[in-house]
Design a protein around this motif. Structure first.
Motif, PDB file in Angstrom:
ATOM      1  N   ILE A  60       0.782  -1.255   0.060  1.00  0.00           N
ATOM      2  CA  ILE A  60      -0.189  -0.184  -0.066  1.00  0.00           C
ATOM      3  C   ILE A  60       0.620   1.642   0.062  1.00  0.00           C
ATOM      4  N   GLY A  61       1.882   0.783   0.278  1.00  0.00           N
ATOM      5  CA  GLY A  61       3.251   2.071   0.426  1.00  0.00           C
ATOM      6  C   GLY A  61       3.139   2.537  -0.327  1.00  0.00           C
ATOM      7  N   LEU A 101      -5.161   3.672 -14.508  1.00  0.00           N
ATOM      8  CA  LEU A 101      -6.470   2.368 -14.126  1.00  0.00           C
ATOM      9  C   LEU A 101      -5.899   1.642 -14.446  1.00  0.00           C
ATOM     10  N   LEU A 102      -5.014   1.126 -15.616  1.00  0.00           N
ATOM     11  CA  LEU A 102      -4.627  -0.355 -15.589  1.00  0.00           C
ATOM     12  C   LEU A 102      -3.823  -0.619 -14.688  1.00  0.00           C
ATOM     13  N   GLY A 103      -2.830   0.408 -14.546  1.00  0.00           N
ATOM     14  CA  GLY A 103      -2.237   0.204 -13.079  1.00  0.00           C
ATOM     15  C   GLY A 103      -2.987  -0.533 -11.919  1.00  0.00           C
ATOM     16  N   ILE A 104      -3.874   0.436 -11.470  1.00  0.00           N
ATOM     17  CA  ILE A 104      -4.647   0.129 -10.091  1.00  0.00           C
ATOM     18  C   ILE A 104      -5.218  -1.922 -10.500  1.00  0.00           C
ATOM     19  N   TYR A 105      -5.299  -1.826 -12.090  1.00  0.00           N
ATOM     20  CA  TYR A 105      -7.048  -2.776 -12.177  1.00  0.00           C
ATOM     21  C   TYR A 105      -5.753  -4.267 -11.601  1.00  0.00           C
ATOM     22  N   HIS A 106      -4.308  -3.683 -12.419  1.00  0.00           N
ATOM     23  CA  HIS A 106      -3.380  -5.629 -12.652  1.00  0.00           C
ATOM     24  C   HIS A 106      -3.086  -5.305 -10.617  1.00  0.00           C
ATOM     25  N   ALA A 112      -2.813  -7.601  -4.531  1.00  0.00           N
ATOM     26  CA  ALA A 112      -2.465  -6.824  -3.904  1.00  0.00           C
ATOM     27  C   ALA A 112      -3.151  -5.762  -2.817  1.00  0.00           C
ATOM     28  N   LEU A 113      -4.428  -6.003  -3.385  1.00  0.00           N
ATOM     29  CA  LEU A 113      -5.201  -4.125  -2.154  1.00  0.00           C
ATOM     30  C   LEU A 113      -6.400  -4.885  -1.377  1.00  0.00           C
ATOM     31  N   ASN A 114      -6.185  -6.428  -1.377  1.00  0.00           N
ATOM     32  CA  ASN A 114      -6.929  -7.681  -0.322  1.00  0.00           C
ATOM     33  C   ASN A 114      -6.397  -7.707   1.009  1.00  0.00           C
ATOM     34  N   TRP A 115      -7.322  -7.200   1.941  1.00  0.00           N
ATOM     35  CA  TRP A 115      -6.333  -7.316   3.060  1.00  0.00           C
ATOM     36  C   TRP A 115      -7.304  -8.320   3.838  1.00  0.00           C
ATOM     37  N   SER A 116      -7.651  -9.388   3.157  1.00  0.00           N
ATOM     38  CA  SER A 116      -7.864 -10.428   3.726  1.00  0.00           C
ATOM     39  C   SER A 116      -7.056 -11.201   4.734  1.00  0.00           C
TER      40      SER A 116
END
Length: 117
Positions: A60-61, A101-106, A112-116
């Motif tokens: 995230i950083g 947007l392509l980078g955030i979708y990747h 990487a954005l899953n905090w579970s």
């Protein structure tokens, strides 16, 4: 003219002395274990330095830094729109946003954005 400069110098010296005196008088000095330690990263300095680091926090950083740099690249584009061809700038701006947007979708697809976890 010289008298005015001399008075200004005296006033500046008085203000500097007041600032120095007020800084020494109003200083709240107290030392505890946390303030005297050299670390400022949130880790306990008295424990082991080899503790596991959260990979999600690191990702995230890094994502924040990447998108922060991208935002600083967008601001000059707004200024350039005034002096450049609007169609050319619109195509560059659209391509730039598409890459973001392509980078955030990747990143989202890679988890990487899953905090579970």
């Amino acid at each position: 003219m010289k008298l005015l400069m001399f008075i200004s110098l005296i006033i500046i010296i008085i203000i500097m002395m007041l600032i120095l005196i007020l800084n020494l008088v109003s200083k709240k000095t107290f030392s505890d274990r946390e303030k005297s330690s050299p670390f400022e990263c949130g880790f306990d300095p008295k424990s082991s330095a080899r503790l596991p680091f959260s990979l999600q926090f690191f990702l995230i950083g890094v994502i924040f830094l990447i998108f922060d740099v991208e935002i600083t690249l967008l601001f000059p584009m707004i200024i350039l729109m005034k002096i450049s061809n609007i169609m050319y700038m619109f195509m560059i701006f659209t391509f730039f946003i598409f890459i973001l947007l392509l980078g955030i979708y990747h990143e989202w697809n890679q988890g990487a954005l899953n905090w579970s976890n």
